[in-house]
Write a protein that holds these residues in place. Sequence first.
Motif, PDB file in Angstrom:
ATOM      1  N   TYR A   1       0.838  -1.206   0.000  1.00  0.00           N
ATOM      2  CA  TYR A   1       0.000   0.000   0.000  1.00  0.00           C
ATOM      3  C   TYR A   1       0.874   1.257   0.000  1.00  0.00           C
ATOM      4  O   TYR A   1       0.655   2.192  -0.776  1.00  0.00           O
ATOM      5  CB  TYR A   1      -0.921  -0.050   1.223  1.00  0.00           C
ATOM      6  CG  TYR A   1      -1.504   1.286   1.620  1.00  0.00           C
ATOM      7  CD1 TYR A   1      -2.641   1.789   0.976  1.00  0.00           C
ATOM      8  CD2 TYR A   1      -0.913   2.044   2.635  1.00  0.00           C
ATOM      9  CE1 TYR A   1      -3.162   3.023   1.337  1.00  0.00           C
ATOM     10  CE2 TYR A   1      -1.434   3.277   3.004  1.00  0.00           C
ATOM     11  CZ  TYR A   1      -2.556   3.765   2.352  1.00  0.00           C
ATOM     12  OH  TYR A   1      -3.066   4.984   2.706  1.00  0.00           O
TER      13      TYR A   1
ATOM     14  N   LYS B   1       1.067   4.001  -2.943  1.00  0.00           N
ATOM     15  CA  LYS B   1       0.658   5.369  -2.642  1.00  0.00           C
ATOM     16  C   LYS B   1       1.770   6.377  -2.931  1.00  0.00           C
ATOM     17  O   LYS B   1       1.503   7.483  -3.384  1.00  0.00           O
ATOM     18  CB  LYS B   1       0.233   5.455  -1.169  1.00  0.00           C
ATOM     19  CG  LYS B   1      -0.250   6.831  -0.760  1.00  0.00           C
ATOM     20  CD  LYS B   1      -0.994   6.787   0.563  1.00  0.00           C
ATOM     21  CE  LYS B   1      -1.384   8.179   1.004  1.00  0.00           C
ATOM     22  NZ  LYS B   1      -1.999   8.188   2.331  1.00  0.00           N
ATOM     23  N   TYR B   2       3.011   5.982  -2.658  1.00  0.00           N
ATOM     24  CA  TYR B   2       4.114   6.935  -2.801  1.00  0.00           C
ATOM     25  C   TYR B   2       4.971   6.683  -4.047  1.00  0.00           C
ATOM     26  O   TYR B   2       6.081   7.202  -4.158  1.00  0.00           O
ATOM     27  CB  TYR B   2       4.949   6.966  -1.517  1.00  0.00           C
ATOM     28  CG  TYR B   2       4.121   7.532  -0.376  1.00  0.00           C
ATOM     29  CD1 TYR B   2       3.913   8.906  -0.258  1.00  0.00           C
ATOM     30  CD2 TYR B   2       3.462   6.698   0.522  1.00  0.00           C
ATOM     31  CE1 TYR B   2       3.107   9.427   0.747  1.00  0.00           C
ATOM     32  CE2 TYR B   2       2.656   7.217   1.527  1.00  0.00           C
ATOM     33  CZ  TYR B   2       2.487   8.581   1.628  1.00  0.00           C
ATOM     34  OH  TYR B   2       1.681   9.101   2.611  1.00  0.00           O
TER      35      TYR B   2
END
Length: 423
Positions: free
Chosen positions: A108, A112-113
């Motif tokens: 995750y 996300k990054y």
Amino acid sequence: MNILVIGNGGREHALVWKIGQSPLIRKIYCAPGNAGTSDIAENVDIELTDITGFADFAIKNSIDLAVVGPELPLTSGIVDEFEKRGLRIFGPRKEAAEIEGSKVFAKYMMQKYGIPTAKYESFDSPKEARNYIRKTALPLVIKADGLAAGKGVIICNTARETIEAINAIMVEKRFGSAGKKIVIEEFLKGEEVSYMAFCDGENVLPLTSAQDHKQIYDGDRGPNTGGMGAYSPAPIITQKLDREIIDTIMKPLIAGMKNEGRHYKGILYGGLMIVGGKPFVLEFNCRFGDPETQPVLARMKSDIVPVMIAVVDGKLNEMEIQWYDEASVCVVMAMRGYPDTYEKGIEIKGLEDIKKLENLMVFHAGTIKNDDKISTNGGRVLGVTSLGKDIKDAIDKAYKGVNLISWKGVYYRRDIGKKAIRS
Ligand code: AMP
Ligand code: GLY
């Protein structure tokens, strides 16, 4: 300073050895430790799961800094407990250690990054996982979400293997609650590298590169182990690739963790796959690698203690690390049967002879001392670690050491480091 090193593997012996060279140190304890650590540190009998036991000990013995080796105390919240009691400790808090404790969380964060990693989906229902696989190209890698002692990753080449893996992890619960969720990800073909960096919540200070040999047999064949040997530096890591790893992986992850309110302090270990010259993350660990730490610390010229203090104080930007130019190779001597079942309590011979060799350290892992006898007490028993003018010289020196040590049932790979010469 009084230091407490937590753990009992080769990594912890190497940490005790390196920390012990610091002029800042008055006394080192190692808990629970092994026969090797007891030569430098005072071993203390505390179980790895006994977090309050460690904190009680630290208060009673005026510990100025605790250093945690293995992941389990970290994911169980040892840092939170120490900080709550006003004690200084090197390692990430529980919420930050989740980067290793949950593969679903790690994926995750990477998504996300924008951190390069294999494409994936995560599932908490075996039925949905099986449906997904029907539409997805093989091979696939199926991973239990939680900690599974390095065994929760199954590479599947056929549809049947994928179904068996899902059933083993989610239905038969082979890894207990670690298999409540799974990650299914694309298979990446390339060369693996271990990349470790000190992090203080904000800044990233890399250690020198290393590569380990995970499989049990020569030629990187057979089941995965904790690591059968390692070498440093890893020639595949050019200066350009090093920069790319820092800029596209380590720094974005640390910034992301900060953004999530999970400031990351300690060692961040990226298990990377280099595919066509580009780095991808296979996993993050929240600790030093074992056995990678052995050759990496053998090459560290700077005092490690001020760096660890800077991590705890959030002052890593004021630090730099000097490394020896020499190469280092660590050959793990194991007990036959590892990584499955193996005998314990076999006397080890030759440990005195090896002390005569220069530029050679024998880091103990599964060893125990009774009277003056040292015997095996685990699967990975010793990590014979050399410094040489290049990898080839370091390999020769390490195996010269290995040849002096013996016990009934000893097993080791004969090709540690060879990969580095080929590439
Ligand atoms: P991990 O615990 O996630 O690092 O996985 C253990 C081992 O499985 C790694 O060291 C790799 O050898 C292998 N592995 C994990 N993920 C992948 C992947 N996506 N592609 C190929 N091999 C993988
Ligand atoms: N040697 C691999 C690890 O420490 O996870």
